[in-house]
Every structure is written in C-alpha cells, then in structure tokens.
Write a protein that holds these residues in place. Structure first.
Motif, PDB file in Angstrom:
ATOM      1  N   PHE A  16       0.836  -1.204   0.000  1.00 47.93           N
ATOM      2  CA  PHE A  16       0.000   0.000   0.000  1.00 47.93           C
ATOM      3  C   PHE A  16       0.874   1.259   0.000  1.00 47.93           C
ATOM      4  N   VAL A  17       1.892   1.251   0.884  1.00 48.65           N
ATOM      5  CA  VAL A  17       2.765   2.438   0.998  1.00 48.65           C
ATOM      6  C   VAL A  17       3.488   2.670  -0.327  1.00 48.65           C
ATOM      7  N   LYS A  18       3.965   1.581  -0.923  1.00 45.16           N
ATOM      8  CA  LYS A  18       4.719   1.705  -2.175  1.00 45.16           C
ATOM      9  C   LYS A  18       3.822   2.273  -3.287  1.00 45.16           C
ATOM     10  N   ASP A  19       2.598   1.747  -3.361  1.00 46.75           N
ATOM     11  CA  ASP A  19       1.664   2.192  -4.418  1.00 46.75           C
ATOM     12  C   ASP A  19       1.250   3.643  -4.262  1.00 46.75           C
ATOM     13  N   HIS A  20       0.954   4.034  -3.003  1.00 47.09           N
ATOM     14  CA  HIS A  20       0.378   5.350  -2.788  1.00 47.09           C
ATOM     15  C   HIS A  20       1.400   6.453  -2.615  1.00 47.09           C
ATOM     16  N   PHE A  21       2.626   6.097  -2.223  1.00 45.74           N
ATOM     17  CA  PHE A  21       3.630   7.144  -1.999  1.00 45.74           C
ATOM     18  C   PHE A  21       4.909   6.797  -2.755  1.00 45.74           C
ATOM     19  N   PRO A  22       4.797   6.571  -4.087  1.00 48.30           N
ATOM     20  CA  PRO A  22       5.953   6.061  -4.835  1.00 48.30           C
ATOM     21  C   PRO A  22       7.131   7.040  -4.825  1.00 48.30           C
ATOM     22  N   GLU A  23       6.811   8.318  -4.661  1.00 47.92           N
ATOM     23  CA  GLU A  23       7.896   9.304  -4.749  1.00 47.92           C
ATOM     24  C   GLU A  23       8.674   9.438  -3.441  1.00 47.92           C
ATOM     25  N   ARG A  24       8.188   8.767  -2.359  1.00 47.90           N
ATOM     26  CA  ARG A  24       8.857   8.966  -1.070  1.00 47.90           C
ATOM     27  C   ARG A  24       9.895   7.865  -0.818  1.00 47.90           C
ATOM     28  N   PHE A  26      11.059   6.282   1.823  1.00 49.56           N
ATOM     29  CA  PHE A  26      11.044   5.908   3.237  1.00 49.56           C
ATOM     30  C   PHE A  26      10.446   4.525   3.432  1.00 49.56           C
ATOM     31  N   ARG A  27      10.766   3.919   4.573  1.00 49.17           N
ATOM     32  CA  ARG A  27      10.178   2.626   4.914  1.00 49.17           C
ATOM     33  C   ARG A  27       9.548   2.767   6.295  1.00 49.17           C
ATOM     34  N   PRO A  28       8.331   3.285   6.331  1.00 48.51           N
ATOM     35  CA  PRO A  28       7.723   3.562   7.637  1.00 48.51           C
ATOM     36  C   PRO A  28       7.481   2.281   8.425  1.00 48.51           C
ATOM     37  N   ASP A  29       7.558   2.386   9.762  1.00 51.76           N
ATOM     38  CA  ASP A  29       7.251   1.198  10.564  1.00 51.76           C
ATOM     39  C   ASP A  29       5.741   0.965  10.554  1.00 51.76           C
ATOM     40  N   ARG A  30       5.319  -0.147  11.148  1.00 60.01           N
ATOM     41  CA  ARG A  30       3.917  -0.559  10.997  1.00 60.01           C
ATOM     42  C   ARG A  30       2.939   0.506  11.505  1.00 60.01           C
ATOM     43  N   VAL A  31       3.248   1.097  12.663  1.00 59.85           N
ATOM     44  CA  VAL A  31       2.306   2.062  13.245  1.00 59.85           C
ATOM     45  C   VAL A  31       2.102   3.229  12.274  1.00 59.85           C
ATOM     46  N   ILE A  32       3.196   3.690  11.659  1.00 59.48           N
ATOM     47  CA  ILE A  32       3.078   4.830  10.746  1.00 59.48           C
ATOM     48  C   ILE A  32       2.390   4.388   9.440  1.00 59.48           C
ATOM     49  N   ALA A  33       2.739   3.197   8.968  1.00 59.19           N
ATOM     50  CA  ALA A  33       2.097   2.702   7.740  1.00 59.19           C
ATOM     51  C   ALA A  33       0.586   2.566   7.957  1.00 59.19           C
ATOM     52  N   GLU A  34       0.197   2.098   9.120  1.00 61.80           N
ATOM     53  CA  GLU A  34      -1.242   1.970   9.414  1.00 61.80           C
ATOM     54  C   GLU A  34      -1.911   3.341   9.424  1.00 61.80           C
ATOM     55  N   SER A  35      -1.186   4.326   9.959  1.00 61.60           N
ATOM     56  CA  SER A  35      -1.746   5.672  10.016  1.00 61.60           C
ATOM     57  C   SER A  35      -1.907   6.240   8.604  1.00 61.60           C
ATOM     58  N   LEU A  36      -0.912   5.981   7.737  1.00 60.81           N
ATOM     59  CA  LEU A  36      -1.022   6.450   6.349  1.00 60.81           C
ATOM     60  C   LEU A  36      -2.228   5.778   5.680  1.00 60.81           C
ATOM     61  N   TYR A  37      -2.381   4.500   5.975  1.00 60.87           N
ATOM     62  CA  TYR A  37      -3.492   3.722   5.424  1.00 60.87           C
ATOM     63  C   TYR A  37      -4.833   4.335   5.851  1.00 60.87           C
ATOM     64  N   ARG A  38      -4.918   4.676   7.154  1.00 61.49           N
ATOM     65  CA  ARG A  38      -6.155   5.300   7.643  1.00 61.49           C
ATOM     66  C   ARG A  38      -6.382   6.658   6.980  1.00 61.49           C
ATOM     67  N   SER A  39      -5.267   7.402   6.805  1.00 62.99           N
ATOM     68  CA  SER A  39      -5.402   8.743   6.222  1.00 62.99           C
ATOM     69  C   SER A  39      -6.054   8.651   4.841  1.00 62.99           C
ATOM     70  N   VAL A  40      -5.667   7.602   4.083  1.00 69.73           N
ATOM     71  CA  VAL A  40      -6.214   7.447   2.730  1.00 69.73           C
ATOM     72  C   VAL A  40      -7.603   6.808   2.782  1.00 69.73           C
ATOM     73  N   ASN A  41      -7.689   5.670   3.458  1.00 72.07           N
ATOM     74  CA  ASN A  41      -8.906   4.855   3.326  1.00 72.07           C
ATOM     75  C   ASN A  41     -10.007   5.185   4.314  1.00 72.07           C
ATOM     76  N   LEU A  42      -9.643   5.733   5.463  1.00 67.00           N
ATOM     77  CA  LEU A  42     -10.680   6.051   6.459  1.00 67.00           C
ATOM     78  C   LEU A  42     -11.021   7.536   6.396  1.00 67.00           C
ATOM     79  N   HIS A  43      -9.967   8.359   6.406  1.00 69.69           N
ATOM     80  CA  HIS A  43     -10.231   9.805   6.452  1.00 69.69           C
ATOM     81  C   HIS A  43     -10.348  10.417   5.055  1.00 69.69           C
ATOM     82  N   ARG A  44      -9.994   9.624   4.058  1.00 70.96           N
ATOM     83  CA  ARG A  44     -10.136  10.059   2.654  1.00 70.96           C
ATOM     84  C   ARG A  44      -9.447  11.403   2.395  1.00 70.96           C
ATOM     85  N   LEU A  45      -8.209  11.521   2.850  1.00 66.14           N
ATOM     86  CA  LEU A  45      -7.473  12.775   2.679  1.00 66.14           C
ATOM     87  C   LEU A  45      -6.583  12.693   1.446  1.00 66.14           C
ATOM     88  N   ASN A  46      -6.223  13.868   0.940  1.00 66.01           N
ATOM     89  CA  ASN A  46      -5.335  13.950  -0.214  1.00 66.01           C
ATOM     90  C   ASN A  46      -3.984  14.469   0.266  1.00 66.01           C
TER      91      ASN A  46
END
Ligand SMILES: Nc1ncnc2c1ncn2[C@@H]1O[C@H](COP(=O)(O)OP(=O)(O)OP(=O)(O)O)[C@@H](O)[C@H]1O
Length: 650
Positions: A16-24, A26-46
């Motif tokens: 998910f991180v690779k697909d959505h943030f290809p230009e970054r 970084f290799r975020p740890d699980r807690v941060i990756a989950e937060s990014l996931y929520r930002s996209v899929n739960l909070h629907r942010l850009n």
C-alpha cells in the motif's frame, strides 16, 4: 483502546505504501504505515492538499481552555520544563487535548515559521484533519513516537519533525499529548531519539503530578524496581482506598502490570500485587516513615515500596508496630462466613452440596453483605482452589470495555492495541472460578453473548481464528432485584436461569440473628483491639444501628473506634458520627440502597448526594462510607444523576 481497525497484514501494508507514496524514499514502521493507510482509506485525505489547517477561533480557544483548565494547570509545568530544555535548540513545544487540539505552546523567538506551520494554540492535529502527524498519530496509536519529515501524510508538513508522547490520567484514560517539533531538521530520524526520550519523561512527570493532585487525600504507594533505582520514570504509583483496593495508578504502573498479567489493575486489592495488606505495609514502613523492600507477587521482582499517608489521617499507633512476619492475605472461609446465623449456615451447607458439580451460583444481597467474600470462599472450598479466581465488576468498568475485558482479543484486531492481544477474564479464569460482580449492570448485548458462551462452553475472543474451550465455575452477584429487571425486560430470563443454578441470599447485617457475636468477633480481629472492650452504650448503639453498608460499614466503624479508644474502652464518643445520633433506633437502612434515594429523602436524592460529596470534599471513599454504601454503588448513583467530580474534567 485505539479505535480504527486495519486488517491488513505487513506485506499488504508495505505494498500500500509503495503504491500510494511512490515518490517517497522511506520505509515507515507498521504504526506509521497503518496511520497512512487510515489517512487514505478512512479519512479520505489527499496528501497534496494545501491549506488544510483547522484553527479554532479566539472565542472557541477560550472556551476550550476553560473546559480543560485543570489539565492545563497541571500540565503547564511540564510544558515549561520541557520548553526550557528544547526551545533554545529550535523546538516548538505543544500540549494537546485527547482530540489533538492544541491547548498550550512555547515557541522559539523567531515565531513566524512555527505559527505558519500550524504550531500554535487552537490548531487541530487529529489524524482525520491532518493525516499522519506526530500529535494525531500518537493519540490514535496511544504510544510515543517521532514522525519525521516525509513520514507526515501531507506534503505541506514535510518540514516538521515531531516527537510526541501521549498523556494518560490516573484511570488509564488518554487525556492528550506532549510534543516537541523542529523545523527543517537535516539529520536522520534517529537524531530525534533523545528529544523523544525527553518528551516521554516530561509526559510522565505530568501524569505523576496529576496522580498526586488527584489522590492527595488518599493513601498512595510508590513502587520502584530494585534494579532500576535511577529511572524515576519507572516509578509505579498506586492509590488505594480504605479496604486496600487500587483506585488509581500512574502510567508506569498500568504498563508494568499489563506486561505481566493482562488483567485490570483498578479494583484489585493491593495484597494481590504485594505480599502484604495495607495495614501490614503501614506497620512495616512505620506508618510511611521509611521504605521497605519486598518481592512483588506478579513477577517476583525485588521492589522498594514507599507509602504516603495524607496529612491529617493519622493511623492508630498500635498498627505502627512491626508485626513478627507479614501474613499472607486472609479471606474468610465458608464456615466462618456462615457465622452463627441458622439461615446463613443452611446456605453454606447447600453450597457445599453443589460444590464441584458445575452448578453456577448466584449470590444476592445488599452492598457490603459479603457477596465477594462468599465467592472467594466458594473458590477456596472447591477442587479448583489452585486455579485462578478472576473477578469482573460489571458496574465499575465502562460499558465499551466490558466486551474486551470479558472475551479478550487477539493480536492485530485493533491497530496499535496490545501487540500480543489480551486474554479476556473468561479465558483467564479457565480452570478456576469467574466472579461476575454486579451482574445486573451487564449491558443487554453482552448478556446475549455471555449466555451463548455459558451454553456452548467455549469462547471466541475478538479476532481469534478458533474458539477456546472453557472450563470455569461461574459465581455471580448482584444487589439488584433481578426478577424485577427481568419483568422490565432489562435482564434476560434465560441468562438468569443459567447463572442461578443455586441462589444464595445474604441477609443484611441488621437481619442477622448472630449480630452481637459477629460484632465482638470482628472487633477482636482488628489490629490493636487486644484488651479493648465496648461499654454498654456503645454496644447498644452498634446493635441498634441499621447498618446500610452492612459488614463493610461495620468493619470501618470498628477500625475507627479502635483508633479512638482510650483507657481500653470503646464508648459512644469513639463511634463514627452516624452512630452517635440520639437514640439507638435503626436509621432507615434501605434508604441508601434503594434504587431511588429520593423516595426516602423527601424526593431530593441529587441534593443529598451533592451535599454529602461536598462535605467530604469529593472524597468518594469517605462519602460512600458515610452513606454506608460501596464506592461502586455511589459511582452508580452519581452516574445515574449525571454528577461529575470537579477534578474529573482532567
Ligand atoms: N463474615 C465476615 N467476616 C469477616 N469479614 C467479612 C465477612 N463478610 C464480609 N466481610 C468483609 O466485609 C467487606 C465487604 O464484603 P464484600 O466486598 O464481600 O461485600 P459485597 O457484598 O461483595 O459488597 P458490594 O456489593 O458492595 O461489592 C470485605 O472486606 C469482606 O472481607
């Protein structure tokens, strides 16, 4: 408990991180990756959205600070302390509430770049608004962390590097967080490590000063691991009530305890954590004057224990003489509990007959009649005595937590929740006895689940793949009229039958025919009571009183009387105020136990509750004692009328 479930596994998250943030890069740890996931899929942010800052208006900020003034007053010392150490190095320090709204800040002299980045009071940093960021993600995951530059969800926040620690109150509830943010820091994330440690330390200091403030009128214990004498942050603080039950704790205590035993800390007796009761600790520490060393029961670690007794609460001198050897916690045995009351003795005989036959026991009776004492004694008398005795007070924990407390959960079912999962009380009681106290307070949907579990004799913890077989003796208790609750459709009739294979009703103290013997016997058992005698008037008052709080109230009154006795005699003057009022006629005992105090108190239960709580300066233990009811009963009444303690706003 963190709220948002992310049911993706590690490799799906990485993809998910690779697909959505290809230009970054970084290799975020699980807690941060989950937060990014929520930002996209739960909070629907850009991530590329600009001008997404939400800042409250000046009036909203004023109101918000007003609502949190106790928290702010306590935390501002910590904010200032941290600021002294980091602001000059270019860090902004922020304090937020539990929703990520900033309440206080300290900024470097060159304020503009910081204020322009939203590092000001009144800014909303919750994940739903700003996506992954220090404050919002630390609150969502309930853990300390650094969110460094491009780990932020919004590209507009890439210049920030934020080190944040959550702040919990003495009931283990999240209250906000402390944050130190630098701008444009060039170094790697690891360079922020020391800042994060400082932030954690100050967050712990805020939690501890909240604890001290909140429990300044209670007996408190400080427990320090022996091998960790230099690390103050690991000092565990516990507040206990008169009966030795834990009523508050700091974060270090919650964490330390949770790592060893996944059971609720609040409500446990101190003698289940340490090999001594409160009175024994008082004796061993000479009334709190010096520390003692002992082995904790939970993990056998060597700890230093110190006691703090609130000013003005001098304990009886007799108690402060060192005992020969600290005794193991004593709970009355079944026969002892039967006393010399024929009806109770008959009840004990019936219990002995059903022991070890897989029959659930329901114990009813007013507050303080000994329902829990009986449950423990049943366990001790059974073949399961070497198994666990696990108690769950359905009235004392928030409804939203009963389910996970009872059934537990497996790892990964909640983002950021305990990584190893947590066993529920049912599973923890396997092979032993499960005591469901205040069963009448069990929410309706959980009654249905409990019924299924008892019928099928297996449980399915949240997130578990396979059910777990269950072998428990169930003992439940209530002071409520379950039959009436069934007619009113508040309690399931089928569950009632499952729980009440045998019902034992405990008489109120005023109804017991062996009242006089019991008073003598309990008096003789009090520390420091040797050689003391009751004079005729004190005896008559003890016998004639209505005892709305039953044996618990009697024990408290006897302890009080022993402390005040002079020249070997307990006279009327030594009794608590409520027993000193003219005449020995019983006070209307059921008044304080009926569902509606109002009926007995001229229709003004709320006024009476408020007056008494104020009189005792909101000390719940003291107010409950004066009513002669348990703390949980008083809390229930307060909840019913929406009465909130003034310091509860923290
Ligand atoms: N027969 C007894 N002898 C000595 N102590 C007793 C006896 N019965 C109860 N106690 C003590 O009285 C106190 C209150 O008892 P317990 O907590 O079991 O009451 P309860 O009915 O469960 O109260 P609540 O409904 O308010 O939770 C406890 O300290 C318990 O150990």
């Amino acid at each position: 408990m963190p709220l948002h479930a992310v049911e993706t596994n590690a490799s799906e998250l990485a993809a998910f991180v690779k697909d959505h943030f290809p230009e970054r890069s970084f290799r975020p740890d699980r807690v941060i990756a989950e937060s990014l996931y929520r930002s996209v899929n739960l909070h629907r942010l850009n991530p590329r959205a600009v001008n997404v800052k939400h800042i409250l208006t000046a009036e909203e900020i004023r109101q918000h600070q007003q609502q949190h003034q106790d928290y702010l007053a306590i935390a501002s010392q910590g904010v200032t302390g941290l600021a002294k150490r980091v602001v000059q190095a270019g860090f902004a320090v922020l304090l937020s509430d539990e929703h990520g709204i900033t309440l206080d800040s300290r900024l470097p002299n060159q304020r503009d770049p910081y204020t322009q980045s939203g590092l000001i009071v009144g800014a909303r940093w919750d994940e739903a608004v700003a996506g992954t960021n220090g404050i919002g993600t630390a609150l969502a995951a309930e853990q300390a962390m650094t969110i460094h530059r491009e780990e932020h969800f919004l590209t507009s926040n890439f210049r920030l590097s934020c080190s944040v620690a959550p702040i919990f109150d003495a009931q283990g509830l999240l209250r906000g967080c402390l944050n130190a943010t630098s701008l444009n820091s060039d170094g790697p994330k690891e360079a922020q490590y020391l800042t994060l440690q400082l932030v954690i330390m100050y967050a712990r200091m805020i939690e501890n000063s909240h604890f001290r403030q909140r429990y300044r009128d209670c007996l408190t214990l400080a427990i320090k691991p022996r091998d960790d004498i230099t690390d103050l942050a690991n000092e565990q603080l516990l507040a206990v009530d008169e009966s030795g039950r834990i009523i508050g704790a700091n974060r270090a205590a919650f964490v330390a305890y949770d790592q060893v035993q996944h059971q609720a800390l609040l409500g446990r007796r101190i003698d289940t954590l340490l090999p001594a009761s409160v009175d024994e600790l008082l004796s061993m520490t000479s009334g709190g004057a010096r520390g003692v060393q002992m082995r904790a029961l939970v993990d056998e670690a060597l700890v230093d224990v110190g006691l703090r007794i609130p000013v003005g609460r001098v304990r009886p001198a007799q108690v402060i003489t060192p005992p020969a050897k600290p005794a193991a916690p004593q709970h009355p045995q079944l026969d002892q509990l039967g006393g010399n009351d024929p009806l109770l003795q008959q009840g004990v005989r019936r219990i002995r007959k059903v022991l070890d036959k897989g029959i659930a026991v329901l114990i009813t009776g007013e507050t303080g009649t000994g329902k829990e004492a009986f449950a423990r004694a049943i366990h001790q008398a059974s073949a399961r005595r070497s198994g666990p005795f696990v108690a769950l007070n359905c009235a004392a924990i928030p409804e939203s937590l009963i389910e996970s407390e009872l059934f537990g959960y497996r790892s990964g079912s909640f983002t950021g929740a305990n990584k190893k999962g947590q066993k529920g009380k049912l599973e923890l009681a396997n092979g032993g006895t499960l005591f469901l106290d205040e069963i009448g307070d069990m929410p309706a949907h959980l009654q249905t689940r409990l019924l299924r579990v008892l019928a099928e004799r297996e449980i399915s913890p949240i997130g578990a793949e396979a059910p777990v077989a269950l072998d428990v003796q169930v003992v439940s208790a209530t002071h409520q009229d379950l039959a009436g609750m069934i007619s009113a459709k508040h309690f399931r009739e089928d569950l009632f039958y499952r729980l009440s294979g045998m019902t034992l009703h405990l008489p109120a103290l005023r109804e017991r025919s062996d009242r006089e013997e019991l008073i003598e016997q309990l008096l003789a058992a009090q520390p420091g009571a040797k050689g003391l005698r009751l004079d005729a008037e004190a005896r008559a008052r003890l016998l004639g009183y209505g005892w709305p709080g039953n044996i618990r109230q009697l024990l408290n009154s006897l302890r009080y009387a022993v402390a005040l006795a002079e020249d070997g005699v307990i006279d009327r003057e030594c009794l608590p105020a409520e027993l000193q009022v003219a005449g020995v006629a019983p006070v209307a005992p059921v008044a304080l136990l009926s569902n509606s105090l109002a009926e007995q108190l001229g229709g003004d239960e709320v006024r009476h509750l408020y007056a008494t709580l104020r009189q005792y300066q909101w000390n719940i233990t003291a107010a409950a004692q004066s009513f002669g009811i348990s703390r949980s009963t008083l809390y229930r009444k307060m909840k019913k009328h929406g009465i909130v303690q003034p310091n509860e706003v923290f």
